[in-house]
Design a protein around this motif. Structure first.
Motif, short mmCIF file in Angstrom:
data_model
loop_
_atom_site.label_atom_id
_atom_site.label_comp_id
_atom_site.label_asym_id
_atom_site.label_seq_id
_atom_site.Cartn_x
_atom_site.Cartn_y
_atom_site.Cartn_z
N ASN A 191 0.83 -1.20 0.00
CA ASN A 191 0.00 0.00 0.00
C ASN A 191 0.87 1.26 0.00
O ASN A 191 1.68 1.43 0.90
CB ASN A 191 -0.88 -0.02 1.26
CG ASN A 191 -1.96 1.03 1.23
OD1 ASN A 191 -1.82 2.05 0.57
ND2 ASN A 191 -3.04 0.77 1.93
N VAL A 216 -5.16 -5.32 -8.14
CA VAL A 216 -4.41 -5.67 -6.93
C VAL A 216 -5.34 -6.35 -5.93
O VAL A 216 -6.26 -5.71 -5.43
CB VAL A 216 -3.77 -4.42 -6.30
CG1 VAL A 216 -3.07 -4.77 -4.99
CG2 VAL A 216 -2.78 -3.78 -7.27
N PRO A 217 -5.13 -7.64 -5.63
CA PRO A 217 -6.04 -8.32 -4.70
C PRO A 217 -5.66 -8.17 -3.23
O PRO A 217 -6.49 -8.34 -2.35
CB PRO A 217 -5.94 -9.80 -5.12
CG PRO A 217 -4.55 -9.92 -5.68
CD PRO A 217 -4.16 -8.58 -6.25
N VAL A 218 -4.39 -7.90 -2.96
CA VAL A 218 -3.92 -7.78 -1.57
C VAL A 218 -2.99 -6.59 -1.47
O VAL A 218 -2.06 -6.46 -2.28
CB VAL A 218 -3.13 -9.04 -1.14
CG1 VAL A 218 -2.64 -8.89 0.28
CG2 VAL A 218 -3.96 -10.29 -1.28
N LEU A 219 -3.24 -5.72 -0.50
CA LEU A 219 -2.33 -4.58 -0.28
C LEU A 219 -1.66 -4.78 1.07
O LEU A 219 -2.21 -4.39 2.09
CB LEU A 219 -3.12 -3.27 -0.26
CG LEU A 219 -3.47 -2.56 -1.56
CD1 LEU A 219 -4.32 -1.34 -1.26
CD2 LEU A 219 -2.24 -2.15 -2.33
N VAL A 278 -9.76 2.68 -5.23
CA VAL A 278 -9.24 1.34 -4.99
C VAL A 278 -10.23 0.56 -4.13
O VAL A 278 -10.67 1.07 -3.09
CB VAL A 278 -7.87 1.40 -4.31
CG1 VAL A 278 -7.39 0.00 -3.95
CG2 VAL A 278 -6.86 2.09 -5.20
N GLY A 279 -10.58 -0.62 -4.58
CA GLY A 279 -11.45 -1.47 -3.78
C GLY A 279 -12.92 -1.33 -4.16
O GLY A 279 -13.76 -2.11 -3.72
N LYS A 280 -13.24 -0.32 -4.97
CA LYS A 280 -14.66 -0.15 -5.33
C LYS A 280 -15.06 -1.06 -6.47
O LYS A 280 -14.24 -1.40 -7.31
CB LYS A 280 -14.91 1.30 -5.72
CG LYS A 280 -15.35 2.10 -4.49
CD LYS A 280 -15.68 3.55 -4.86
CE LYS A 280 -15.57 4.43 -3.62
NZ LYS A 280 -15.11 5.75 -3.96
#
Lengths: 336, 272, 291
Positions: free
Chosen positions: A151, A191-194, A334-336
């Motif tokens: 991140n 990006v699946p994991v931050l 991000v994430g939406k």
């Protein structure tokens, strides 16, 4: 048993008293507060420096090391961790220490190359055989490609990743800020994991088997491949990337208080000597020194780079535009 | 105040208050003062940012859910441990405290290794399309782990002390086992169950070490509130970080207060 | 114990359906424990021994690991007794006397449970850090609290503060004050009452509390990580050392050191179980009734 226990206890209490009052028994000691990926590098550099110093001056120097996320380390120094020198991931973190008056504002002019003894760049680590056929930045935004990066809000390394992607998009034909924003947004959609730090991301990619490509410092990618499987991963160098400059500085307020300025400055100057440059090359950092650069040339493919100063007007501006609350990164959705 | 026959009131209470004051109250006051540095408007701006709101929802939502699950399973486990005999009962009993004793970071790493798509459990779930590690489900799993012992440990002594006569009387009056449990036992257990629930909830809301490894930490999706605090600290925004910390603390405290009120009501209900 | 005995006559009349329910309940409970508790524990040991016993031992006898062990023990040796004395004092005040604000005091004692570890570290930085309230004064007198052992101890005390008190308060509440009051009437002094009457009554609960407090003190990660400074060999506790090894890609080493902490947890739990088994009847007789 009880006697040895008591002795341990007594010793511990004495040590506690010593720690509380700041009494140091060793000849000279330095504390180098650094960021995560440099553990191996500074272990060797410090040993070499101690040997050199012993030969020249006869004193024993112990260099203690503290490693962690770059921003967290900067904060610890601001809050009173008595670092003689800081060797962090980005100039912004050292600027933050300077803002509190612990380091003189001209710190980047005190040592060659903007106080950066070695450089790195951002590359891709992919799985064996490169199954998704990733060649360059624009392959990262294809649907179905999973990208692993930490991140940018919590990791210095991730900020280099982000800015490298942004710079690539800007330099494409017809590139502008709006297009770059679109490009980086598309990248972060994949990006699946931050993770919070660079090492966390490497673990996620390597150990947990998540993702198709890891964005990483070149030195991290080379080290991870070395440590975790030569035959399982490949390094892909993109057409263009950012010149990552991890800078170093003496913490003026601390060295003046502790009377350790001479050693601390010598330690940082030592980083520019052929010996230390060779160590840097060995640990996958790109050295400035010609001889070391030639020696390790095989590990460092030629890559076109741009600097943060040319492309983003320096760290302060990049930070304010991109990573501050409500900045560009927050607008990406991000994430939406 | 007729009970003040015993000595040591001044000493014990004085010591307690002084210790709490120094260790708990003074530092938390520092937190509140720091947070007040950004003012009410600043506080609102910080809290109402969409990622912060999402983290707030996730932290409290997942913590509530984990506490509910822990309450249900904890009741079952406490019941089984107290009422039934089976081989290895003591060992199982001892195992319950494990989450208290295992460092949270170790728990986080171990859980991630288990639930990652290539882990022991994760590889079983993957064919069904169930992802636990690196999703909000992972947050839930970690929270269940850290909060688990609280419910069992608060229920156990009460279950042990319960008078069997009441149950037997109810059964002999023709009540079914289920009726006996719902009508007779449950009201007696409720206060302790609520205590355990509250403690598990409070612990889960604040948990950081184990969650961070397994969560995935994507803003708006799997980012917890303590991580928001860490992110603010990374930007050297101490006041904002403190503000989020205070909001968390106040919300937890209100929840605990609500539960203790519920508890008082349930105790009265049980005594009816 | 008593519970088990009285259950026997009931059980004889149970039809098969009911036994099935029992088996099911036990099965579900054990299944949950297996999945959520036993497997993570097993994973730690499997990972630790993945590279063989040699690597395992090497990771543990490494000088930095030994320094971390020493520091962790030191922190626990200071923090646990302080919290024990506090727990006893708080329980004495809370259970033998009525006073205004007692409920509030109870809530305050539990408060550290609900403070995020991130915040528990931060609050001491805000107080004692260079930019904090007492920072300038401490620096002027060259006293280091944060990023040194005292800071680690403070953060650990905060996190583990409620354990002993939490264990003692319900028990002492259930026991009431009758025995102590009788002793008082017979002319015993306060300390005599405490050591001769109260302490024998609460000793096992006290020991549980101390054991749990100790296990948590040695395992605390989040809060300690904020105030440690992470200086290798100097201010790294065991959980922090685990993180460092993990970040060094030394996974086997990380899990080896982690397994030490897991072993510690297991020893703690075994000790507790042994006490229960040895003094089970005594404990059962004093089981707290309600809250």
């Amino acid at each position: 048993m009880s006697i040895s226990l008591r002795r341990t206890l007594l010793g511990s209490l004495l040590w506690l008293a010593a720690a509380a009052t700041g009494v140091h028994a060793a000849d000279v000691s330095l504390l180098n507060v650094s960021y995560d990926p440099t553990r191996e590098l500074y272990k060797d550099v410090s040993a070499a420096f101690s040997a050199q110093w012993k030969k020249d001056k006869g004193d024993t120097v112990t260099v203690n090391a503290s490693h962690g996320g770059s921003g967290k380390q900067a904060r610890s120094v601001i809050d009173g961790l008595e670092a003689d020198v800081v060797t962090l991931a980005l100039a912004y973190d050292i600027d933050a220490i300077a803002d509190k008056g612990l380091i003189k504002p001209d710190w980047q002019q005190r040592l060659p190359h903007n106080a950066t003894p070695y450089t790195s760049t951002i590359v891709f680590l992919v799985r064996k055989g490169n199954p998704k056929g990733i060649k360059d930045w624009n392959d990262l935004i294809k649907p179905g490609v999973e990208v692993i990066t930490p991140n940018p809000k919590t990791s210095g390394g991730a900020r280099w990743n982000y800015l490298a992607a942004w710079g690539y998009a800007l330099k494409q034909p017809g590139g502008n800020d709006a297009k770059a924003k679109e490009f980086v947004a598309a990248l972060f959609k994949n990006v699946p994991v931050l993770d919070t730090g660079a090492r966390g991301s490497t673990t996620t990619f390597v150990q947990r088997g998540i993702g198709d490509v890891l964005l990483a410092w070149e030195n991290e990618a080379l080290l991870a491949r070395q440590e975790l499987g030569q035959d399982q991963f490949e390094i892909v160098v993109p057409s263009i990337s950012i010149l990552a400059e991890p800078p170093v500085a003496v913490v003026d307020k601390v060295v003046d208080k502790r009377g350790s300025r001479a050693v601390a400055e010598a330690y940082l100057k030592f980083l520019y000597t052929p010996e230390a440059q060779d160590i840097a090359g060995k640990h996958y950092y790109r050295p400035y020194d010609e001889k070391a650069a030639t020696k390790y040339a095989a590990a460092f493919p030629k890559v076109a780079t741009f600097t943060i100063a040319e492309q983003f007007g320096g760290w302060k501006q990049a930070q304010a535009t991109h990573f501050a609350d409500g900045g560009v990164f927050d607008q990406l959705g991000v994430g939406k | 105040m007729a009970r003040r026959v015993l000595p040591g009131f001044g000493l014990s209470l004085g010591y307690t208050l002084a210790y709490l004051g120094l260790i708990v109250f003074l530092p938390l006051a520092a937190l509140a003062v720091k947070a007040s540095g950004i003012g009410m408007a600043g506080l609102w701006k910080t809290i109402s940012a969409p990622p912060v709101l999402a983290a707030l929802r996730l932290s409290f939502g997942a913590a509530l859910l984990s506490a509910v699950i822990n309450a249900a399973v904890g009741l079952l486990v406490a019941w089984v441990l107290v009422r039934y005999t089976f081989p290895g009962r003591r060992l199982v009993d001892a195992l319950v405290d494990l989450p208290f004793a295992l460092p949270t970071a170790v728990a986080g790493i171990a859980l991630t290794a288990l639930y990652a798509p290539n882990g022991w459990i994760g590889s079983w779930l993957a064919p069904f399309g169930i992802k636990v590690a690196f999703t909000s489900l992972g947050v839930l799993v970690a929270m269940i782990f850290v909060g688990f012992p609280f419910v069992v440990r608060t229920l156990q002594p009460v279950l042990e002390a319960l008078d069997r006569d009441v149950e037997e009387a109810a059964t002999s009056l023709g009540a079914s086992r289920l009726q006996t449990f719902v009508r007779v036992l449950f009201p007696l257990l409720l206060p302790a169950l609520l205590t355990g629930f509250a403690l598990a909830l409070a612990r889960a809301v604040g948990e950081y070490g184990s969650v961070i490894f397994i969560a995935g930490n994507i803003p708006m999706k799997s980012e917890i509130l303590p991580l928001v605090i860490v992110k603010q600290l990374e930007q050297f925004k101490y006041a904002d970080a403190a503000a989020v910390g205070v909001v968390m603390l106040v919300l937890s405290f209100l929840l605990l207060l609500a539960i203790s009120l519920l508890q008082r009501w349930s105790r009265r209900w049980a005594e009816r | 114990m008593a519970a088990v005995v009285s259950a026997a006559p009931l059980r004889r009349h149970r039809p098969i359906g009911r036994r099935l329910v029992h088996g099911l309940l036990i099965g579900v409970a054990l299944g949950f424990l297996l999945l959520f508790l036993l497997l993570p524990l097993a994973a730690v040991f499997v990972e630790a021994l993945r590279k063989g016993l040699g690597t395992y031992v090497a990771a543990i006898v490494h000088p930095e690991a030994l320094a971390a062990i020493e520091l962790t023990l030191l922190v626990a040796v200071i923090a646990v007794p302080l919290n024990t004395v506090f727990g006893v004092a708080a329980a004495w005040a809370m259970t033998h006397f009525d006073f205004r604000g007692k409920a509030l005091l109870g809530a305050l004692i539990d408060l550290p449970f609900s403070v995020s570890p991130v915040v528990s570290g931060l609050i001491y930085v805000l107080l004692f850090g260079a930019q904090g309230w007492f920072g300038p004064w401490l620096q002027a007198h060259d006293i280091k609290l944060i990023f040194a052992v005292p800071g680690l101890v403070l953060a650990t005390i905060f996190v583990t503060l409620p354990f002993v008190a939490r264990e003692l308060i319900p028990l002492m509440q259930a026991q009431g004050s009758d025995e102590e009051e009788a002793a008082r009437v017979l002319g015993a002094s306060g300390w005599q009452i405490f050591f001769r009457v109260t302490l024998p009554n609460i000793r096992w609960a006290l020991l549980y509390g101390v054991l749990l407090c100790n296990a948590r003190a040695m395992g605390e990660f989040g809060a300690v990580s904020v105030v440690s400074g992470h200086i290798r060999g100097l201010t790294n506790t065991l959980p922090l050392h685990v993180e460092i090894l993990y970040n060094d890609y030394n996974y086997a080493g990380a899990f080896a050191v982690a397994s030490l902490l897991a072993l510690l947890a297991l020893v703690t739990l075994c000790l507790k179980t042994f006490l229960e088994w040895r003094y089970g009847s005594e404990l059962a007789a004093r089981a707290p009734r309600g809250h």
